[in-house]
Design a protein around this motif. Structure first.
Motif, PDB file in Angstrom:
ATOM      1  N   ARG A   1      83.853 -56.231  -2.272  1.00 33.86           N
ATOM      2  CA  ARG A   1      83.071 -56.363  -1.041  1.00 33.86           C
ATOM      3  C   ARG A   1      83.998 -56.504   0.161  1.00 33.86           C
ATOM      4  O   ARG A   1      85.117 -57.028   0.049  1.00 33.86           O
TER       5      ARG A   1
ATOM      6  N   GLN B   1      79.374 -43.747  -6.374  1.00 33.70           N
ATOM      7  CA  GLN B   1      79.397 -43.255  -4.999  1.00 33.70           C
ATOM      8  C   GLN B   1      80.619 -42.381  -4.756  1.00 33.70           C
ATOM      9  O   GLN B   1      81.627 -42.522  -5.446  1.00 33.70           O
TER      10      GLN B   1
ATOM     11  N   GLU C   1      82.715 -43.294   0.592  1.00 32.99           N
ATOM     12  CA  GLU C   1      81.731 -44.354   0.800  1.00 32.99           C
ATOM     13  C   GLU C   1      82.242 -45.682   0.254  1.00 32.99           C
ATOM     14  O   GLU C   1      81.964 -46.747   0.818  1.00 32.99           O
ATOM     15  N   ILE C   2      82.977 -45.650  -0.841  1.00 34.45           N
ATOM     16  CA  ILE C   2      83.546 -46.876  -1.399  1.00 34.45           C
ATOM     17  C   ILE C   2      84.581 -47.449  -0.445  1.00 34.45           C
ATOM     18  O   ILE C   2      84.618 -48.655  -0.184  1.00 34.45           O
TER      19      ILE C   2
ATOM     20  N   SER D   1      84.691 -47.025   2.779  1.00 39.60           N
ATOM     21  CA  SER D   1      83.968 -47.544   3.934  1.00 39.60           C
ATOM     22  C   SER D   1      83.309 -48.881   3.618  1.00 39.60           C
ATOM     23  O   SER D   1      83.348 -49.819   4.425  1.00 39.60           O
ATOM     24  N   ARG D   2      82.733 -48.999   2.407  1.00 39.47           N
ATOM     25  CA  ARG D   2      82.080 -50.254   2.010  1.00 39.47           C
ATOM     26  C   ARG D   2      83.079 -51.390   1.902  1.00 39.47           C
ATOM     27  O   ARG D   2      82.811 -52.520   2.343  1.00 39.47           O
TER      28      ARG D   2
ATOM     29  N   GLY E   1      84.402 -52.183   5.492  1.00 38.98           N
ATOM     30  CA  GLY E   1      83.411 -52.482   6.515  1.00 38.98           C
ATOM     31  C   GLY E   1      83.528 -51.585   7.721  1.00 38.98           C
ATOM     32  O   GLY E   1      83.069 -51.937   8.811  1.00 38.98           O
TER      33      GLY E   1
END
Length: 332
Positions: free
Chosen positions: A181, A306, A310-311, A313-314, A317
């Motif tokens: 995260r 994904q 996208e990973i 970017s996740r 953040g």
């Protein structure tokens, strides 16, 4: 959005994130996709012969103009390591990051530096961090026990990071282990890390070559889904490893004497014995759940397969439209 340290560039990437090299699942497609997203993608060499190693570097380079990494494992490559390194350096068309699992032999860092490349060393203890820095490593990745795969130490990553920083190790350090995260990445940066190295997060990338059943098991993982064991030592003895729980890990005695799958490696069809260190890939057929499905404690936060972008970017953040930010670099 993560708060990135304003430090001079060492790894040559925009974002404070490194994709771990995981043999069998992190090939050129994944490494290039991560690099294109602004993080450091890494292609894994594992036991590959020098010709294959060079081809992996060339195939990655064709698909990205960015800096990328190449992962080597001295204790597994053995006598093949010098030829692996030579072939990679000969094939390089840009500055690479040679990502070394464990302390490298004395010749490796000078050889890589002489060729104009960067060395990242993964360690699992503060003493090994000090030694790697003294030997000339440019960046260190501090692997906590939360990490999936083979372990270099037995400390939680936050504890290891604090100890290494307290000792004043004079090179940038990355936190590794259980990170899924953006708030975890931000927390490690606030604690003094220059970035994070993530593995399991990218096993479930669409570009990874992990078997779909392996990816699905990570997506479905709960809080107690992983365990540290020594049940998958064939081909890589002497290292405990964190994997998804299975009938193999939970059996009273280590299952032995049978094959559980077939897989293809560099064009050769090979049987996979129960207890093999080999991961299930898209080339594998058989009892996938009985193989080594390496995964960190952060698996419980994975919700889907994904695209790598996208990973990235996740985890950081950051949206794709964000402006370039400071690179992972040396201490101020």
């Amino acid at each position: 959005m993560v708060d990135v340290p304003a430090t001079a560039g060492v790894l040559g990437v925009r974002l404070p994130l490194v994709q771990a090299g995981m043999g069998g699942v992190t090939g050129p497609a994944l490494a290039a996709a991560v690099a294109e997203a602004g993080a450091l993608g890494t292609v894994a060499l594992y036991r590959f012969d020098p010709m294959t190693a060079a081809e992996l570097v060339r195939r990655t380079a064709v698909n990205t103009s960015a800096t990328f990494g190449v992962n080597v494992i001295p204790e597994v490559a053995g006598a093949t390591l010098p030829a692996q390194i030579a072939s990679v350096l000969d094939a390089a068309d840009r500055r690479l990051v040679i990502n070394v699992y464990g302390l490298p032999p004395a010749w490796l860092i000078p050889r890589v530096h002489d060729a104009g490349h960067t060395v990242l060393v993964q360690v699992g203890s503060a003493s090994d961090a000090e030694r790697a820095a003294a030997d000339g490593a440019d960046v260190l990745a501090l692997q906590g026990v939360e990490a999936g795969g083979h372990h270099l130490g037995d400390q939680p990553v936050a504890e290891l990071l604090a100890e290494v920083l307290d000792r004043g190790v004079p090179v940038p350090v990355l936190a590794a282990g259980g990170i899924q995260r953006a708030d975890q990445v931000a927390e490690h940066l606030r604690a003094g890390a220059s970035g994070c190295l993530c593995g399991t997060a990218f096993v479930v990338a669409a570009e990874a070559t992990a078997h779909p059943d392996y990816q699905a098991a990570i997506v479905e993982a709960d809080d107690d889904a992983t365990t540290v064991t020594d049940r998958f030592a064939i081909g890589w003895p002497g290292r405990r490893h964190r994997v998804l729980r299975s009938g193999v890990t939970q059996a009273a005695e280590p299952p032995a004497g049978r094959f559980v799958a077939w897989t293809t490696v560099t064009g050769r069809r090979l049987p996979v014995p129960c207890g093999s260190a080999a991961v299930p890939t898209v080339e594998t057929q058989g009892r996938i759940a009985e193989m080594a499905r390496y995964a960190g404690t952060g698996s419980r936060w994975v919700t889907a397969v994904q695209p790598a972008a996208e990973i990235v970017s996740r985890l950081t953040g950051l949206a794709d439209t964000s402006p370039p930010i400071a690179r992972i670099g040396s201490t101020p």
